[in-house]
Structures are given as C-alpha cells and as structure tokens.
Design a protein around this motif. Structure first.
Motif, short mmCIF file in Angstrom:
data_model
loop_
_atom_site.label_atom_id
_atom_site.label_comp_id
_atom_site.label_asym_id
_atom_site.label_seq_id
_atom_site.Cartn_x
_atom_site.Cartn_y
_atom_site.Cartn_z
N ASN A 15 -3.40 1.49 -12.15
CA ASN A 15 -2.97 0.26 -12.82
C ASN A 15 -2.85 -0.93 -11.87
N TRP A 16 -3.04 -0.70 -10.58
CA TRP A 16 -2.94 -1.77 -9.60
C TRP A 16 -4.24 -2.55 -9.54
N ALA A 21 -2.46 -4.36 -4.68
CA ALA A 21 -2.56 -3.48 -3.52
C ALA A 21 -2.43 -4.29 -2.23
N GLY A 22 -3.10 -5.44 -2.17
CA GLY A 22 -3.02 -6.30 -0.98
C GLY A 22 -1.61 -6.82 -0.76
N HIS A 23 -0.96 -7.19 -1.85
CA HIS A 23 0.42 -7.68 -1.74
C HIS A 23 1.33 -6.59 -1.19
N GLY A 26 0.65 -6.03 2.44
CA GLY A 26 1.23 -7.12 3.23
C GLY A 26 2.73 -6.97 3.39
N GLU A 27 3.39 -6.55 2.30
CA GLU A 27 4.84 -6.31 2.37
C GLU A 27 5.14 -5.20 3.38
N ALA A 28 4.38 -4.12 3.32
CA ALA A 28 4.60 -3.00 4.24
C ALA A 28 4.37 -3.44 5.68
#
Length: 77
Positions: A15-16, A21-23, A26-28
């Motif tokens: 569902n991503w 996924a990029g966001h 980036g958070e990680a």
C-alpha cells in the motif's frame, strides 16, 4: 537461504507509494545520522553539480562528430 526477491516482498508494504517509502527511509536516516552526515552529503552533491561545468568543450565536439558520422552511415549521406 531466501533470495533478495523474497526479502523484498516481506519487507515492503504493497500500500506504500514510492513517496511514502522514501519519506520513511529519510526519517530512518535522520534518526540514525547527525549533522556531519548531511554536511558531507551536501558537499558531495555540490561537487557533483559543479563537475559538468568543468568539462572541456572538446568532449562535446567529439560527440557531435560521432553523431554526424552515425547519421551519415545510417541514412547513406
């Protein structure tokens, strides 16, 4: 041992979107890295951006000659 495709399917959420996924990636990254990481990343990007401006015009002239020759051969000019 499972192959990479199997691992990719287990770790991905269907569902991503690519944006989601990029966001999350980036958070990680921001949670695991400090400002020095981003400082170095910015420097590398800046160096990469200015590199094309340093290319000698002879590179383009050679490419143009090759393109003209290819077209001449292709179209029997």
């Amino acid at each position: 041992m499972p192959n990479n495709q199997d691992n990719r399917n287990k770790n991905s959420n269907p569902n991503w979107s690519v944006n989601d996924a990029g966001h999350n990636g980036g958070e990680a990254t921001s949670n695991n890295q400090d400002y020095k990481f981003y400082e170095q990343l910015g420097r590398k990007g800046g160096e990469a951006r200015k590199r094309p401006m340093e290319i000698d015009d002879s590179v383009f002239e050679e490419a143009e000659r090759e393109n003209k020759q290819r077209d001449a051969d292709k179209y029997n000019l």
